[in-house]
Motif scaffolding. Structure first.
Motif, PDB file in Angstrom:
ATOM      1  N   GLY A 134       0.860  -1.181   0.000  1.00  0.00           N
ATOM      2  CA  GLY A 134       0.000   0.000   0.000  1.00  0.00           C
ATOM      3  C   GLY A 134       0.892   1.225   0.000  1.00  0.00           C
ATOM      4  N   ILE A 135       0.290   2.381  -0.153  1.00  0.00           N
ATOM      5  CA  ILE A 135       1.105   3.599  -0.188  1.00  0.00           C
ATOM      6  C   ILE A 135       0.330   4.731   0.485  1.00  0.00           C
ATOM      7  N   GLY A 136       1.040   5.749   0.927  1.00  0.00           N
ATOM      8  CA  GLY A 136       0.377   6.883   1.593  1.00  0.00           C
ATOM      9  C   GLY A 136      -0.331   6.396   2.846  1.00  0.00           C
ATOM     10  N   GLY A 137      -1.595   6.740   2.956  1.00  0.00           N
ATOM     11  CA  GLY A 137      -2.360   6.357   4.142  1.00  0.00           C
ATOM     12  C   GLY A 137      -2.525   4.857   4.288  1.00  0.00           C
ATOM     13  N   SER A 138      -2.295   4.124   3.233  1.00  0.00           N
ATOM     14  CA  SER A 138      -2.419   2.667   3.306  1.00  0.00           C
ATOM     15  C   SER A 138      -1.088   2.007   3.645  1.00  0.00           C
ATOM     16  N   ASP A 139      -0.129   2.832   4.013  1.00  0.00           N
ATOM     17  CA  ASP A 139       1.202   2.322   4.353  1.00  0.00           C
ATOM     18  C   ASP A 139       1.766   3.017   5.595  1.00  0.00           C
ATOM     19  N   ALA A 186      -3.440  -3.215   0.460  1.00  0.00           N
ATOM     20  CA  ALA A 186      -4.142  -2.162   1.188  1.00  0.00           C
ATOM     21  C   ALA A 186      -4.297  -0.952   0.285  1.00  0.00           C
ATOM     22  N   SER A 187      -5.505  -0.691  -0.112  1.00  0.00           N
ATOM     23  CA  SER A 187      -5.745   0.474  -0.967  1.00  0.00           C
ATOM     24  C   SER A 187      -7.206   0.872  -0.852  1.00  0.00           C
ATOM     25  N   LYS A 188      -7.428   2.052  -0.369  1.00  0.00           N
ATOM     26  CA  LYS A 188      -8.814   2.512  -0.224  1.00  0.00           C
ATOM     27  C   LYS A 188      -9.534   2.442  -1.572  1.00  0.00           C
ATOM     28  N   THR A 189      -8.877   2.924  -2.605  1.00  0.00           N
ATOM     29  CA  THR A 189      -9.518   2.981  -3.921  1.00  0.00           C
ATOM     30  C   THR A 189      -9.334   1.699  -4.730  1.00  0.00           C
ATOM     31  N   PHE A 190      -8.315   0.971  -4.425  1.00  0.00           N
ATOM     32  CA  PHE A 190      -7.895  -0.220  -5.185  1.00  0.00           C
ATOM     33  C   PHE A 190      -7.618   0.126  -6.648  1.00  0.00           C
ATOM     34  N   THR A 191      -7.164   1.349  -6.871  1.00  0.00           N
ATOM     35  CA  THR A 191      -6.798   1.747  -8.236  1.00  0.00           C
ATOM     36  C   THR A 191      -5.408   2.385  -8.250  1.00  0.00           C
ATOM     37  N   THR A 192      -4.818   2.571  -7.086  1.00  0.00           N
ATOM     38  CA  THR A 192      -3.544   3.297  -7.017  1.00  0.00           C
ATOM     39  C   THR A 192      -2.460   2.519  -7.756  1.00  0.00           C
ATOM     40  N   ILE A 193      -1.853   3.194  -8.721  1.00  0.00           N
ATOM     41  CA  ILE A 193      -0.976   2.500  -9.670  1.00  0.00           C
ATOM     42  C   ILE A 193       0.206   1.807  -8.976  1.00  0.00           C
ATOM     43  N   GLN A 327       3.827  13.914   8.183  1.00  0.00           N
ATOM     44  CA  GLN A 327       3.920  14.720   6.961  1.00  0.00           C
ATOM     45  C   GLN A 327       2.671  14.528   6.118  1.00  0.00           C
ATOM     46  N   GLN A 328       2.261  13.271   5.960  1.00  0.00           N
ATOM     47  CA  GLN A 328       1.053  13.067   5.166  1.00  0.00           C
ATOM     48  C   GLN A 328      -0.168  13.625   5.899  1.00  0.00           C
ATOM     49  N   LEU A 329      -0.253  13.266   7.181  1.00  0.00           N
ATOM     50  CA  LEU A 329      -1.432  13.691   7.950  1.00  0.00           C
ATOM     51  C   LEU A 329      -1.604  15.203   7.878  1.00  0.00           C
ATOM     52  N   MET A 331       0.349  17.636   6.027  1.00  0.00           N
ATOM     53  CA  MET A 331       0.549  18.388   4.784  1.00  0.00           C
ATOM     54  C   MET A 331      -0.491  18.029   3.726  1.00  0.00           C
ATOM     55  N   GLU A 332      -0.958  16.789   3.715  1.00  0.00           N
ATOM     56  CA  GLU A 332      -2.005  16.451   2.751  1.00  0.00           C
ATOM     57  C   GLU A 332      -3.343  17.025   3.235  1.00  0.00           C
ATOM     58  N   SER A 333      -3.463  17.188   4.544  1.00  0.00           N
ATOM     59  CA  SER A 333      -4.717  17.721   5.077  1.00  0.00           C
ATOM     60  C   SER A 333      -4.782  19.243   4.969  1.00  0.00           C
ATOM     61  N   GLY A 486      -4.602  18.131  -4.623  1.00  0.00           N
ATOM     62  CA  GLY A 486      -3.241  18.487  -5.040  1.00  0.00           C
ATOM     63  C   GLY A 486      -2.373  17.308  -5.462  1.00  0.00           C
ATOM     64  N   VAL A 487      -2.856  16.084  -5.255  1.00  0.00           N
ATOM     65  CA  VAL A 487      -2.039  14.939  -5.676  1.00  0.00           C
ATOM     66  C   VAL A 487      -2.437  14.458  -7.077  1.00  0.00           C
ATOM     67  N   GLU A 488      -3.508  15.037  -7.618  1.00  0.00           N
ATOM     68  CA  GLU A 488      -4.084  14.481  -8.853  1.00  0.00           C
ATOM     69  C   GLU A 488      -3.267  14.758 -10.107  1.00  0.00           C
ATOM     70  N   GLY A 490      -0.127  15.320 -10.791  1.00  0.00           N
ATOM     71  CA  GLY A 490       1.070  14.491 -10.975  1.00  0.00           C
ATOM     72  C   GLY A 490       0.702  13.076 -11.408  1.00  0.00           C
ATOM     73  N   LYS A 491      -0.386  12.550 -10.804  1.00  0.00           N
ATOM     74  CA  LYS A 491      -0.821  11.185 -11.168  1.00  0.00           C
ATOM     75  C   LYS A 491      -1.233  11.148 -12.638  1.00  0.00           C
ATOM     76  N   GLU A 492      -1.996  12.167 -13.064  1.00  0.00           N
ATOM     77  CA  GLU A 492      -2.466  12.194 -14.459  1.00  0.00           C
ATOM     78  C   GLU A 492      -1.284  12.273 -15.416  1.00  0.00           C
TER      79      GLU A 492
HETATM   80  O1  F6P Z   1      -2.249  10.098  -3.757  1.00  0.00           O
HETATM   81  C1  F6P Z   1      -2.638  10.378  -2.475  1.00  0.00           C
HETATM   82  C2  F6P Z   1      -3.486   9.297  -1.907  1.00  0.00           C
HETATM   83  O2  F6P Z   1      -4.760   9.348  -2.471  1.00  0.00           O
HETATM   84  C3  F6P Z   1      -3.539   9.373  -0.406  1.00  0.00           C
HETATM   85  O3  F6P Z   1      -4.478  10.277   0.042  1.00  0.00           O
HETATM   86  C4  F6P Z   1      -3.808   7.963  -0.044  1.00  0.00           C
HETATM   87  O4  F6P Z   1      -3.523   7.705   1.294  1.00  0.00           O
HETATM   88  C5  F6P Z   1      -2.876   7.256  -0.995  1.00  0.00           C
HETATM   89  O5  F6P Z   1      -2.955   8.004  -2.180  1.00  0.00           O
HETATM   90  C6  F6P Z   1      -3.193   5.832  -1.258  1.00  0.00           C
HETATM   91  O6  F6P Z   1      -4.473   5.674  -1.772  1.00  0.00           O
HETATM   92  P1  F6P Z   1      -5.185   4.275  -1.770  1.00  0.00           P
HETATM   93  O7  F6P Z   1      -5.332   3.826  -0.371  1.00  0.00           O
HETATM   94  O8  F6P Z   1      -6.511   4.513  -2.433  1.00  0.00           O
HETATM   95  O9  F6P Z   1      -4.337   3.326  -2.567  1.00  0.00           O
END
Ligand code: F6P
Length: 526
Positions: A134-139, A186-193, A327-329, A331-333, A486-488, A490-492
């Motif tokens: 997982g990454i970000g909040g999922s890590d 671990a991924s809230k969206t299950f789409t994070t590359i 930092q995430q908690l 600065m992302e907030s 603000g994270v979108e 860069g992803k695109e």
């Molecule tokens: O890109 C930022 C972000 O959307 C965070 O807010 C989130 O914690 C992280 O990516 C991981 O997202 P996900 O849990 O959906 O994979």
């Protein structure tokens, strides 16, 4: 909005923090004892008037009403039309929490129960390694907590793979036995590359080793459908709702690795620490409310005095991932440029947060904190006792160092004292020159959070304290702390650049710099 406070700041610009301690009651009056912890903010320039003005600011911003709205399940994440209810995940006594008129607690507790069943099963099995992908909040949350709670870790090894850099998963898998490894996607969206790429590589690794992936994958996600498409059966999927933000999600399914590491009981202790902080935040008057005071100190330093960064300095080696988590908690907030109404912020957004555990930082960047031209407000934290009973003297030294730093930052060393340090070694102009290098301006603010011991419950309190601090600062700044647009971009762009990097599409039309960098890759990638 901060004009009155800025005027107050200019009036006390020459005031030395140290001088405030001429008042014998200073330390007690500018500290808060609560939930077994002591939050000392007396080594700041706050005085009674400034604190009163800051509290008025919080009142006028409607912090209490907004807090109640959050706990009541109102959709305070207005840009996404979502409630903000990570607090429901630690609402262990199950008092109803309504979202759209529906009590979410039965589902929350049922999921917690399922997590416990699985965690017990894994802890009792021959599984040796659990890899959280997982990454970000999922890590960051679970990785930080598993390390923080190492003395309570009696389950399988837990590894965390987050980076799409193949080095991350390759180095991790090199330590694992495919037969005895379980993967948590671990991924809230299950789409994070990054996560999807790593999860696919984990599957391929098992296949390459001739091991079936049957029963080897668990999914933690609010996108149960996508998890199913990845091939994870429903009974191995732990869902959560969109009212749990990624960076606030470690209290629920995203915390599964923590539960596997320390056991369901330890995880419940972590939750109950968070819940205790929730109750305090909900019920303590603003003037005695730890998250509110921590936030007001932050607002004072960043928005009023203009200190652009704050350092989080845990004198707790096992909190070495806490600065990254915060930092995430934070600065992302609160790193937002517009207010709730979509209007440009007329003041600074949240600060840059950074840090490292002490004492290591002392031998690296503290030079700048003490003598650099910019003031960096510091947030120290330390436990009264460590877990290593045979190494008590280490812990005493650790505490002494922590306290020494906040004292040194406050007191500094003036030119006379500095001259005394070099007198005898130099004289005349050289003495003067040498002495100036040894001057510390002092008057640098810090806070200290001290707690008995870093156990699961205390960790829960600390994390919830910082979550609510972010909330209060966000309300005062009138920003939405719960989206992350603000994270979108860069992803695109990364998605669009993929084919250019692989050479499947030409880099025409790209800016000269990007085109040149891609060209270098093509010529050097081998
Ligand atoms: O890109 C930022 C972000 O959307 C965070 O807010 C989130 O914690 C992280 O990516 C991981 O997202 P996900 O849990 O959906 O994979």
């Amino acid at each position: 909005m901060f004009e009155t406070l800025k005027q107050m700041a200019s009036k006390i610009a020459d005031c030395r923090i140290e001088a405030l301690f001429d008042d014998a009651g200073r330390a007690g009056a500018f500290s808060l004892n609560g939930l077994g912890m002591l939050f000392d903010y007396s080594k700041t320039q706050l005085d009674d008037n400034i604190r009163a003005a800051l509290l008025e600011l919080a009142e006028n911003a409607g912090v209490a009403a907004r807090r109640d709205a959050m706990f009541a399940g109102q959709k305070i994440n207005e840009t996404e039309g979502r409630a903000v209810l990570h607090t429901a995940l630690r609402n262990l006594d199950a008092a109803p929490v309504l979202v759209d008129g529906q009590d979410v607690m039965p589902e929350v507790l049922a999921t917690l129960g399922r997590m416990e069943t699985l965690a017990k099963e894994l802890r009792a099995s021959n599984v040796a390694d659990v890899v959280n992908i997982g990454i970000g909040g999922s890590d960051l949350g679970p990785a930080m907590a598993v390390l923080a709670l190492a003395p309570y870790h009696d389950g399988p090894n837990c590894h965390f793979v987050s980076n799409v850099d193949g080095a991350d998963i390759a180095d991790t898998l090199a330590k694992c036995d495919p037969e005895r490894t379980v993967f948590i996607v671990a991924s809230k969206t299950f789409t994070t590359i990054e996560t999807m790429t790593n999860a696919a590589s984990a599957k391929a690794w098992l296949a390459g080793k001739g091991v079936s992936d049957d029963g080897k994958f668990i999914a933690l996600s609010s996108n149960v459908e996508k998890a199913g498409e990845f091939g994870i059966p429903a009974d191995r999927v732990f869902g959560f709702e969109d009212w749990v933000g990624g960076r606030y999600s470690m209290w629920g399914p995203i915390g599964l690795s923590v539960m596997i590491a320390v056991g369901p009981e330890g995880f419940r202790a972590f939750l109950s620490g968070g819940q205790a902080m929730d109750r305090h935040f909900q019920t303590a008057p603003l003037a005695e409310n730890m998250p509110v005071l921590l936030a007001l100190v932050g607002i004072w330093h960043n928005q009023v005095l203009g200190h652009a960064t704050r350092a989080v300095l845990p004198y707790d080696n096992r909190l070495s991932r806490l600065p990254a988590y915060l930092q995430q908690l934070e600065m992302e907030s609160n790193g937002k440029g517009v207010s709730m109404d979509g209007v440009d912020l007329p003041y600074n957004s949240g600060p840059v947060v950074w840090g490292e555990p002490g004492t290591n930082g002392q031998h690296a960047f503290y030079q700048l904190i003490h003598q650099g031209t910019r003031v960096v407000p510091c947030e120290f934290m330390v436990a009264a006792s460590g877990h290593e009973v045979d190494l008590k003297h280490h812990h005493q030294l650790l505490i002494a160092n922590c306290l020494a730093q906040s004292e040194a930052l406050m007191r500094g060393r003036d030119l006379d004292e500095a001259r005394g340090k070099v007198a005898g070694k130099f004289e005349g102009d050289e003495l003067e020159r040498q002495a100036r290098h040894r001057v510390f301006p002092g008057n640098r603010p810090s806070t200290t959070l001290i707690y008995p011991k870093l156990d699961p419950e205390t960790l829960g309190k600390i994390i919830a304290l910082y979550e609510h601090r972010v909330f209060v600062e966000g309300v005062i700044l009138n920003i939405n702390s719960y989206d992350q647009w603000g994270v979108e971009l860069g992803k695109e762009l990364a998605t669009a650049l993929g084919p250019l990097v692989s050479g499947d599409a030409p880099a025409d039309g790209k800016d000269g710099s990007t085109a040149q960098l891609i060209d270098f890759v093509h010529k050097n990638a081998g």
